[in-house]
Design an enzyme around this catalytic site. Structure first.
Site, PDB file in Angstrom:
ATOM      1  N   HIS A   1       0.830  -1.227   0.000  1.00  0.00           N
ATOM      2  CA  HIS A   1       0.000   0.000   0.000  1.00  0.00           C
ATOM      3  C   HIS A   1       0.854   1.263   0.000  1.00  0.00           C
ATOM      4  O   HIS A   1       0.445   2.283   0.548  1.00  0.00           O
ATOM      5  CB  HIS A   1      -0.934   0.024   1.213  1.00  0.00           C
ATOM      6  CG  HIS A   1      -1.715  -1.238   1.409  1.00  0.00           C
ATOM      7  ND1 HIS A   1      -2.984  -1.417   0.916  1.00  0.00           N
ATOM      8  CD2 HIS A   1      -1.393  -2.407   2.031  1.00  0.00           C
ATOM      9  CE1 HIS A   1      -3.422  -2.630   1.245  1.00  0.00           C
ATOM     10  NE2 HIS A   1      -2.461  -3.257   1.901  1.00  0.00           N
TER      11      HIS A   1
ATOM     12  N   GLU B   1      10.314   5.251 -18.348  1.00  0.00           N
ATOM     13  CA  GLU B   1       9.211   5.994 -18.970  1.00  0.00           C
ATOM     14  C   GLU B   1       8.991   5.563 -20.421  1.00  0.00           C
ATOM     15  O   GLU B   1       7.850   5.441 -20.878  1.00  0.00           O
ATOM     16  CB  GLU B   1       9.478   7.504 -18.882  1.00  0.00           C
ATOM     17  CG  GLU B   1       9.334   8.022 -17.450  1.00  0.00           C
ATOM     18  CD  GLU B   1       9.785   9.473 -17.281  1.00  0.00           C
ATOM     19  OE1 GLU B   1      10.082  10.142 -18.297  1.00  0.00           O
ATOM     20  OE2 GLU B   1       9.839   9.934 -16.126  1.00  0.00           O
TER      21      GLU B   1
ATOM     22  N   SER C   1      16.370  17.706 -17.627  1.00  0.00           N
ATOM     23  CA  SER C   1      15.521  18.890 -17.612  1.00  0.00           C
ATOM     24  C   SER C   1      16.139  20.014 -18.422  1.00  0.00           C
ATOM     25  O   SER C   1      17.353  20.177 -18.451  1.00  0.00           O
ATOM     26  CB  SER C   1      15.329  19.367 -16.170  1.00  0.00           C
ATOM     27  OG  SER C   1      14.721  20.634 -16.162  1.00  0.00           O
TER      28      SER C   1
END
Lengths: 380, 54
Positions: free
Chosen positions: A194, A337, A324
């Site tokens: 969780h 990704e 970035s």
């Protein structure tokens, strides 16, 4: 100089009338009409599909030659062209038709028939576009319909991609995961359920899970392949074999076995492999399950690699590129990704395949064949 | 589309012409074949019998 040379095109005729076909192409009037009628996505069939189609044509031609249904000179000329495609990768730029076309793939089957007939006629010293002495339908397509040729090609191309591309990549992935398991075997980390702290877990066990999932998926894909070996060749239009010789399918499938080195068999109910593509759906869903496993792995890895200061920071991910354009020094989990996006694309492809089965399998012919196979191949 | 059974005998193009003529003139395939004076070794009714095509 002849009129055709000046005009750079030839006039070809069919029952619907006359149209111009460029002089320097091997395709004919069917293909030319399709180029005009299906200007939709600009996407064409992948090369492996065209190569698989040439393999089907070769098997069918050899069967027709065995049965003495085609004159030897004509047969030899067609065979020479097929071998130019299969051995030298020639004419692969002669398949310009959009994937959004008839649901049976007829335009692409005719495209192949025309390229083979025109080039064979050229070899025999005759002009292109006359359908003489080699006729695209009567000789190249003899004993065949797009409705049995295209499904067979779908199975063959899927098998090529699964066994020659997907399976070897999974083996390489398994090897990499094995190395990581060895490397991480003494590292104990926090296990989480969780997203909350749970009990300790070896880092290697996380990677054992990924490896096991790859093994399960490989076994599942092997079963998928077993189903794909059954093809409806010789069934012609609706699976009854109308206008094909009664020995055609067995002979063709035996030739195909030698051509591809894969254990193809004739579908005992050929109509099944024409009117519905259950096996293609099964292959696609097998690959979707693989995508889900890879998705879990990619997600876990980017979570464990989060940070470096304010995240979990359990894994140090490779620094492949600056992450970035505004935040100096930032490096991101880009491989995860990229993999996640490929997995999502695969899940989307599988949805298309399911809908293509659902909407396309009406009465005696599934009529969503091109998008089914293009999406399946895209997932491999 | 029973004319498909004649393709091995007279070829795709001639069969297309027969099919189109039958459709345009609202005639049966057999009527068009008779009009064109085409002859076959086998009886034409047998060649065009759907029961023999399956």
């Amino acid at each position: 100089m002849s009129v055709e040379k000046i005009l750079d095109y030839r006039i070809e005729k069919d029952l619907l009338g006359e149209i111009q076909v460029p002089n320097d192409v091997f395709w004919g009037i069917n293909t030319q009409r399709a180029i005009k009628n299906f200007k939709i996505s600009g996407k064409t069939f992948p090369e492996i599909f065209i190569i698989s189609l040439a393999q089907v044509k070769k098997a069918c031609l050899l069967a027709n030659l065995d049965l003495k249904l085609i004159n030897n000179d004509i047969g030899e000329a067609i065979l020479k062209v097929i071998n130019e495609i299969l051995e030298e990768n020639k004419y692969l730029n002669q398949f310009p038709i959009d994937i959004f076309q008839t649901g049976s793939g007829t335009q692409t089957n005719m495209n192949m028939n025309e390229v083979l007939a025109n080039r064979a006629n050229q070899i025999l010293g005759h002009p292109m576009g006359q359908k003489k002495p080699v006729h695209p339908n009567d000789h190249v397509n003899k004993g065949q319909s797009s409705n049995d040729v295209i499904p067979s090609t779908m199975h063959i191309s899927a098998l090529h991609m699964i066994s020659e591309k997907l399976m070897p990549s999974l083996d390489r992935l398994k090897e990499s995961l094995s190395k990581k398991i060895e490397e991480f075997k003494d590292i104990i980390k926090v296990g989480r359920t969780h997203l909350q702290d749970a009990v300790p877990i070896p880092l290697s066990l996380e990677f054992e899970v990924y490896k096991k999932q790859i093994e399960i998926n490989k076994e599942r894909l092997k079963k998928v392949c077993e189903e794909l070996y059954y093809i409806p060749i010789g069934g012609t239009a609706v699976g009854t074999g109308l206008s094909a010789h009664e020995k055609f399918s067995e002979l063709a499938v035996n030739h195909l076995l030698k051509i591809t080195n894969m254990p193809f068999k004739v579908n005992p109910i050929k109509a099944e492999g024409i009117s519905s593509h259950n096996t293609i759906v099964n292959a696609s869903s097998g690959i979707r399950l693989l995508a889900l496993s890879l998705l879990k792995m990619a997600n876990d890895i980017r979570w464990m690699g989060s940070g470096p200061r304010a995240g979990l920071s359990e894994l140090i991910l490779p620094q492949n590129e600056p992450g970035s354009s505004i935040m100096p020094g930032k490096v991101n989990p880009t491989q995860s990704e990229a993999l996640i996006q490929a997995c999502l694309q695969t899940i989307g492809n599988d949805s298309v395949v399911s809908f293509a089965e659902a909407y396309g399998s009406i009465l005696d012919l599934n009529v969503c064949k091109p998008i089914m196979i293009v999406n399946l191949l895209n997932s491999t | 589309m029973i004319v498909t059974n004649l393709t091995p005998l007279i070829g795709y193009d001639k069969c297309s012409a027969i099919a189109l003529k039958a459709y345009d003139e609202d005639k049966s395939i057999k009527e068009v074949i008779d009009e064109m004076g085409l002859k076959f070794e086998e009886n034409i009714d047998k060649l065009l019998d759907p029961k023999r095509m399956v």
